[in-house]
Design a protein around this motif. Structure first.
Motif, mmCIF file in Angstrom:
data_model
loop_
_atom_site.group_PDB
_atom_site.id
_atom_site.type_symbol
_atom_site.label_atom_id
_atom_site.label_comp_id
_atom_site.label_asym_id
_atom_site.label_seq_id
_atom_site.Cartn_x
_atom_site.Cartn_y
_atom_site.Cartn_z
ATOM 1 N N MET A 92 41.811 38.792 39.933
ATOM 2 C CA MET A 92 41.316 39.961 39.193
ATOM 3 C C MET A 92 40.558 39.533 37.939
ATOM 4 S SD MET A 92 41.223 43.179 39.395
ATOM 5 C CE MET A 92 42.365 44.528 39.571
ATOM 6 N N LEU A 93 41.105 38.531 37.225
ATOM 7 C CA LEU A 93 40.453 38.020 36.015
ATOM 8 C C LEU A 93 39.091 37.425 36.354
ATOM 9 C CD1 LEU A 93 43.434 36.268 34.242
ATOM 10 C CD2 LEU A 93 41.983 38.021 33.211
ATOM 11 N N LEU A 94 39.057 36.646 37.450
ATOM 12 C CA LEU A 94 37.811 35.984 37.824
ATOM 13 C C LEU A 94 36.760 36.996 38.271
ATOM 14 C CD1 LEU A 94 39.183 32.840 39.699
ATOM 15 C CD2 LEU A 94 38.188 32.952 37.413
ATOM 16 N N VAL A 95 37.170 37.944 39.102
ATOM 17 C CA VAL A 95 36.232 38.951 39.602
ATOM 18 C C VAL A 95 35.701 39.809 38.456
ATOM 19 C CG1 VAL A 95 36.036 41.050 40.995
ATOM 20 C CG2 VAL A 95 37.162 39.032 41.946
ATOM 21 N N SER A 96 36.601 40.283 37.595
ATOM 22 C CA SER A 96 36.145 41.141 36.504
ATOM 23 C C SER A 96 35.282 40.373 35.513
ATOM 24 C CB SER A 96 37.326 41.799 35.798
ATOM 25 O OG SER A 96 38.183 40.832 35.275
#
Lengths: 145, 153
Positions: A92-96
């Motif tokens: 989630m951190l990487l995608v966002s």
């Protein structure tokens, strides 16, 4: 709920002050995504001596993060920010992060550049961009939370 | 002096982000998620942050910066104001803003707060900033190959 109104108003005042001072003194837009991007990749020909001014602004942001937490907590009784406690998953951190970086670059700005400096100059582009990212942000937050 | 002022502006701006709650992802999400309205958990205070910041920026811009820029006068420590010249509302602007809104709505972190929160030396925020930089780099590559280029806000 109302206890958060005073910090919000005064915090907004400081954001506006920092942004307008950068314009009045240095003639620059306080758009964080643009400043970061310029610091990393596009050095202006007129600014070749020493470290680019963008790094000083970003350093200021970092200094506030390092030093201002405790005083703000003491004076305004605001909750300390605890990123680790949010336990956001790594994908989630990487995608966002990717979306934020990509979107701000293609869209020429973020919350600060469009939302404050752009609207603060009554720029139609920034008004449109702000409406779009607020709308999409709201829908995304509703769907995912 | 110019660089010292940039540092000072960064400190003011960052302190404002922290104080206002905009640097707190949990608070940002509880603002963006307006479905919380029905349960009374919605946090409208971030609305005030933008209003208050604009209440400072807008009048000073209109009364000081704009007239001076039109009269070919410059800021205090620079020869001229660096103002965006682009006017057209194009696809990159709208698509980029939508992608940014998507990323922002997922975790509640936008670029300013991401930098401020780096001070926590937490692995998750470092990952976010790294991904954000990679995203920015990809965006630049993309803009270079596309016929319509949109640099600066």
């Amino acid at each position: 709920m109302f206890s958060s109104f005073v910090p919000a108003l005064f915090g907004g005042f400081l954001i506006g002050l920092g942004a307008i001072l950068l314009m009045v003194l240095n003639g620059r837009i306080a758009g964080i995504s643009g400043i970061l991007s310029a610091a990393l990749w596009s050095r202006e020909p007129s600014d070749t001596k020493g470290i680019a001014w963008q790094w000083y602004f970003l350093g200021g942001l970092l200094i506030s993060g390092l030093l201002m937490g405790a005083p703000l907590q003491a004076i305004f009784d605001v909750q300390p920010i605890d990123i680790a406690a949010l336990s956001i998953s790594m994908p989630m951190l990487l995608v966002s992060g990717l979306l934020v970086g990509l979107g701000c670059t293609i869209g020429s700005g973020c919350t600060s550049g469009h939302g404050i400096c752009g609207i603060g100059r009554l720029s139609p582009r920034s008004v449109v961009a702000t409406l779009v990212f607020m709308f999409v942000g709201v829908i995304t937050a509703i769907v995912f939370h | 002096m110019k660089k010292l002022m940039a540092l000072l502006c960064g400190v003011l701006f960052g302190t404002g982000l922290m104080l206002s709650g905009l640097a707190d992802p949990a608070k940002v999400i509880s603002f963006l998620d307006v479905s919380l309205l029905s349960s009374g958990q919605w946090d409208p205070s971030l609305m005030l942050v933008m209003s208050s910041a604009l209440a400072v920026y807008l009048p000073v811009y209109l009364m000081v910066v704009k007239p001076r820029a039109l009269a070919q006068q410059g800021p205090v420590f620079e020869s001229h104001y660096h103002l965006p010249t682009k006017r057209v509302i194009d696809a990159p602007l709208v698509i980029g803003a939508a992608l940014f809104g998507l990323g922002w709505g997922l975790v509640g972190i936008c670029p300013g707060p991401a930098i401020v929160n780096l001070a926590q030396f937490d692995l998750s925020i470092m990952l976010f900033v790294t991904a954000m930089i990679v995203g920015g780099f990809l965006g630049r590559q993309l803009m270079d190959v596309m016929p319509v280029t949109a640099h600066n806000a």
